[in-house]
Structures are given as structure tokens and as C-alpha cells.
Write a protein that holds these residues in place. Sequence first.
Motif, PDB file in Angstrom:
ATOM      1  N   ALA A  77      -0.278  -5.016   1.946  1.00 34.06           N
ATOM      2  CA  ALA A  77      -0.580  -3.913   2.861  1.00 34.06           C
ATOM      3  C   ALA A  77      -1.380  -2.816   2.160  1.00 34.06           C
ATOM      4  CB  ALA A  77       0.712  -3.337   3.431  1.00 34.06           C
ATOM      5  N   LYS A  78      -1.090  -2.586   0.890  1.00 31.28           N
ATOM      6  CA  LYS A  78      -1.755  -1.522   0.130  1.00 31.28           C
ATOM      7  C   LYS A  78      -3.198  -1.881  -0.219  1.00 31.28           C
ATOM      8  CE  LYS A  78      -1.000   2.237  -2.587  1.00 31.28           C
ATOM      9  NZ  LYS A  78      -0.361   3.456  -2.250  1.00 31.28           N
ATOM     10  N   THR A  79      -3.514  -3.184  -0.268  1.00 28.52           N
ATOM     11  CA  THR A  79      -4.822  -3.601  -0.760  1.00 28.52           C
ATOM     12  C   THR A  79      -5.691  -4.355   0.253  1.00 28.52           C
ATOM     13  OG1 THR A  79      -3.850  -5.630  -1.641  1.00 28.52           O
ATOM     14  CG2 THR A  79      -3.988  -3.742  -3.138  1.00 28.52           C
ATOM     15  N   SER A  80      -5.097  -4.918   1.288  1.00 30.84           N
ATOM     16  CA  SER A  80      -5.833  -5.745   2.227  1.00 30.84           C
ATOM     17  C   SER A  80      -6.913  -4.942   2.964  1.00 30.84           C
ATOM     18  CB  SER A  80      -4.870  -6.367   3.244  1.00 30.84           C
ATOM     19  OG  SER A  80      -5.578  -7.199   4.125  1.00 30.84           O
ATOM     20  N   GLY A  81      -8.130  -5.449   2.893  1.00 24.20           N
ATOM     21  CA  GLY A  81      -9.237  -4.818   3.597  1.00 24.20           C
ATOM     22  C   GLY A  81      -9.664  -3.480   3.034  1.00 24.20           C
ATOM     23  N   LYS A  82      -9.168  -3.108   1.877  1.00 25.29           N
ATOM     24  CA  LYS A  82      -9.496  -1.801   1.297  1.00 25.29           C
ATOM     25  C   LYS A  82     -10.866  -1.832   0.625  1.00 25.29           C
ATOM     26  CE  LYS A  82      -5.522  -0.154   2.475  1.00 25.29           C
ATOM     27  NZ  LYS A  82      -5.382   0.547   3.699  1.00 25.29           N
ATOM     28  N   SER A  83     -11.517  -0.707   0.674  1.00 24.84           N
ATOM     29  CA  SER A  83     -12.803  -0.562  -0.009  1.00 24.84           C
ATOM     30  C   SER A  83     -12.557  -0.467  -1.513  1.00 24.84           C
ATOM     31  CB  SER A  83     -13.505   0.712   0.465  1.00 24.84           C
ATOM     32  OG  SER A  83     -12.808   1.861  -0.012  1.00 24.84           O
ATOM     33  N   LEU A  84     -13.622  -0.558  -2.260  1.00 22.19           N
ATOM     34  CA  LEU A  84     -13.540  -0.430  -3.708  1.00 22.19           C
ATOM     35  C   LEU A  84     -12.944   0.922  -4.090  1.00 22.19           C
ATOM     36  CD1 LEU A  84     -14.229  -2.241  -6.040  1.00 22.19           C
ATOM     37  CD2 LEU A  84     -16.518  -1.260  -6.070  1.00 22.19           C
ATOM     38  N   GLN A  85     -13.356   1.983  -3.405  1.00 21.04           N
ATOM     39  CA  GLN A  85     -12.833   3.324  -3.692  1.00 21.04           C
ATOM     40  C   GLN A  85     -11.336   3.401  -3.386  1.00 21.04           C
ATOM     41  OE1 GLN A  85     -15.558   2.718  -1.794  1.00 21.04           O
ATOM     42  NE2 GLN A  85     -17.233   3.574  -3.005  1.00 21.04           N
ATOM     43  N   GLU A  86     -10.910   2.773  -2.311  1.00 20.30           N
ATOM     44  CA  GLU A  86      -9.487   2.781  -1.959  1.00 20.30           C
ATOM     45  C   GLU A  86      -8.662   1.971  -2.961  1.00 20.30           C
ATOM     46  OE1 GLU A  86      -9.501   3.222   2.874  1.00 20.30           O
ATOM     47  OE2 GLU A  86     -10.262   1.340   2.018  1.00 20.30           O
ATOM     48  N   LEU A  87      -9.213   0.845  -3.420  1.00 20.14           N
ATOM     49  CA  LEU A  87      -8.526   0.066  -4.453  1.00 20.14           C
ATOM     50  C   LEU A  87      -8.414   0.865  -5.746  1.00 20.14           C
ATOM     51  CD1 LEU A  87      -9.791  -3.633  -4.301  1.00 20.14           C
ATOM     52  CD2 LEU A  87      -7.488  -2.786  -3.904  1.00 20.14           C
ATOM     53  N   GLU A  88      -9.482   1.532  -6.103  1.00 17.19           N
ATOM     54  CA  GLU A  88      -9.470   2.345  -7.318  1.00 17.19           C
ATOM     55  C   GLU A  88      -8.421   3.448  -7.212  1.00 17.19           C
ATOM     56  OE1 GLU A  88     -12.613   4.438 -10.392  1.00 17.19           O
ATOM     57  OE2 GLU A  88     -13.234   4.129  -8.319  1.00 17.19           O
TER      58      GLU A  88
END
Length: 169
Positions: A77-88
Motif C-alpha cells: 500500500a505504501k509503494t504501489s503506484g507511487k512516483s519516484l519522489q513518493e518512493l524516495e
Amino acid sequence: MTNQTIKTYNYHVWANQKVFARLQELPEAIVHQEVKDVFPTIHHGLVHIYHVDKVWLTGIQGGSYEQIKELAGVTQAKTSGKSLQELEAAYAELAGEFRDFLESVGDLQAVRQFNHPTFGVLNAEIGELVQHVVNHGTYHRGNLSSMLRQLGHAGAPSDMVYYLYEVNK
């Protein structure tokens, strides 16, 4: 923060930041482009490193095997479909949690016990487990560099010696 375990963990965070900085220089589509490698995409590789870091932090903090198994849904849920900035940002948040724990634990040579249904019982020092987290990240950052090369781009120089040069300036 002079403890070697903390220094080693700080290297891990620095190296992850170098990978994100390199990826930010490239078109974001690169992170989702499929390649034949350890992971189907760079995004999958980044998610894997994040997930394993979260699993080990939870375990080192005393989380049960059942709690650790539940992390798959949480990290998905924390990482699915997240942008690079959101993952960072998720990586930065997790690094803060890890550092807070390491600074508060007191004895990094304290032994933690893990009971795994397949592998059995493991007794290991917190510092040894942090070293495992760092080694795991190093291995997969190498995979990510290989994937970038397959896609026609250079990877991020993230060897520990570069970190040492930078922090000892």
C-alpha cells in the motif's frame, strides 16, 4: 553517532539517496520500463529494498513472525503506484524510523532472537542484522545499476569508498 553500526547504516541511506538522485536525472518512464534481470522493473527493485528494510526493522524491534508477514500488505500500500519522489519520501521516512531505533536502543550488540517456521531459530546481534540490511541493499543497488545499463544509462556510483570520501571532506 560514532558507532560503526550507525555509520554503516548511514552509508546505506546515503547510497539509496545516490540511486534516487541518479534516477531523478532520467525520464521517470525508465523506472517502469521492463528489463530481463533480477526484477522486472527498477520500481520493483526499489520496492523490494524498501520492503526488506521495513521487515528487518520490525524484526529487530521485536516484531513477531506474524507481524512481519503482515508487512507485505503495508509496504504494498505504501509503494504501489507511487512516483519516484513518493518512493524516495517513503525511504526517508523509514530511514528516520531506523535511525531513531538505533539511537535509542543503547546496546547494538544486544542479541535478538527470530523464530522462522522454515529456517528455525536465529540469535544475532542488532549490529549484525543492520550489516545484513546494508549488504542486502548494496547487492540490489548493483542490480539496479545493471538494469540502468541495459536501458542505456549509467548507474549511480554508490560504493562505500565514495561515501567515505564524501563524509571525510
